[in-house]
Design an enzyme around this catalytic site. Structure first.
Site, PDB file in Angstrom:
ATOM      1  N   HIS A  22       1.149   4.372   4.735  1.00  0.00           N
ATOM      2  CA  HIS A  22       0.405   4.967   3.626  1.00  0.00           C
ATOM      3  C   HIS A  22       0.854   6.399   3.360  1.00  0.00           C
ATOM      4  O   HIS A  22       1.122   6.785   2.215  1.00  0.00           O
ATOM      5  CB  HIS A  22      -1.097   4.943   3.936  1.00  0.00           C
ATOM      6  CG  HIS A  22      -1.674   3.575   3.968  1.00  0.00           C
ATOM      7  ND1 HIS A  22      -2.977   3.316   4.337  1.00  0.00           N
ATOM      8  CD2 HIS A  22      -1.131   2.355   3.678  1.00  0.00           C
ATOM      9  CE1 HIS A  22      -3.210   2.025   4.257  1.00  0.00           C
ATOM     10  NE2 HIS A  22      -2.098   1.416   3.872  1.00  0.00           N
ATOM     11  N   SER A  36       0.806  -1.221   0.000  1.00  0.00           N
ATOM     12  CA  SER A  36       0.000   0.000   0.000  1.00  0.00           C
ATOM     13  C   SER A  36       0.838   1.269   0.000  1.00  0.00           C
ATOM     14  O   SER A  36       0.445   2.268  -0.606  1.00  0.00           O
ATOM     15  CB  SER A  36      -0.948   0.013   1.197  1.00  0.00           C
ATOM     16  OG  SER A  36      -1.884  -1.019   1.101  1.00  0.00           O
TER      17      SER A  36
END
Length: 234
Positions: free
Chosen positions: A163, A117
């Site tokens: 992230h 991610s």
């Protein structure tokens, strides 16, 4: 082809870990490969540097893998065509490093973080910068980024720092590639390419510096009893 290659590596490592664990949904339990490459800041500080890259190719279960690979497939193919294979591949790795750097600096040192991610968020940022450079509306990508960041804040057990770190590294790298040459009035294509590589190199150096600084800081902390490690998808 780089996008498909990255997807293949992620899928292959997932299959290996699932086979070792004997459980496709709990592949992090009982897999020696997963245990060897998952990102744990304290283990990185102890000298296991390969985890900062290797963890970006591991996933917690089939759903985690499918979500990340679908996002990589959707945004990666077009971005690869715009940037070129080599530049795109390097931007992906820098985004991955950015996510690992943020985890090293800001996450619990015992947390086990894995997933693509961080790199995918970096591609989100790079696509947004590319749309602006092409004078197209970045609104759709900004909405996608906003929704995903909101989810990262809202749901427990998700690596928020991974992230955000990947998003920052990918966005800055794309700015360096697509805008810095113009800002510095590059004289020709070769100069523009050189300036773009230098800019992305600076982002890479910053990520590595953060990782090293975080590892050195962890090494100065007094020893204490190791609590159970917490798994965090990225």
């Amino acid at each position: 082809m780089v996008t498909y290659g990255l997807i293949a590596i992620n899928v292959l490592l997932y299959l290996v870990t699932a086979a070792q664990a004997g459980n496709p949904m709990q592949n992090h339990r009982g897999s020696s490969v997963f245990g060897e490459f998952v990102l744990v800041p304290l283990l990185v500080a102890d000298g296991e540097w390969w985890r900062v890259l290797g963890s970006g190719f591991l996933h917690y279960g089939a759903i985690h893998l499918l979500v990340n690979m679908f996002a990589l497939y959707v945004v990666g193919r077009d971005l690869e065509q715009v940037l070129g294979r080599v530049t795109y591949g390097c931007l992906y790795l820098v985004s991955l490093l950015g996510g690992s750097a943020a985890v090293m600096a800001l996450s619990d040192p015992y947390t086990m973080t894995a997933g693509a991610s961080g790199a995918v968020y970096g591609l989100f940022g790079a696509v947004t910068v590319t749309l602006i450079r092409l004078r197209q509306s970045p609104t759709p990508m900004l909405v996608v980024i906003g929704v995903n960041v909101l989810i990262s804040f809202s749901l427990p057990g998700i690596s928020l720092w991974g992230h955000l770190g990947g998003l920052a590294a990918g966005t800055l790298s794309a700015l360096g590639i697509l805008f810095v040459p113009g800002w510095l009035s590059a004289r020709d294509l070769r100069s523009a390419q050189r300036l773009g590589w230098i800019a992305m190199g600076l982002v890479t150096v910053i990520c590595l510096a953060v990782i090293i600084a975080a590892a050195l800081w962890l090494r100065t902390q007094p020893p204490f009893i190791t609590p159970p490690m917490v798994t965090v998808p990225a």
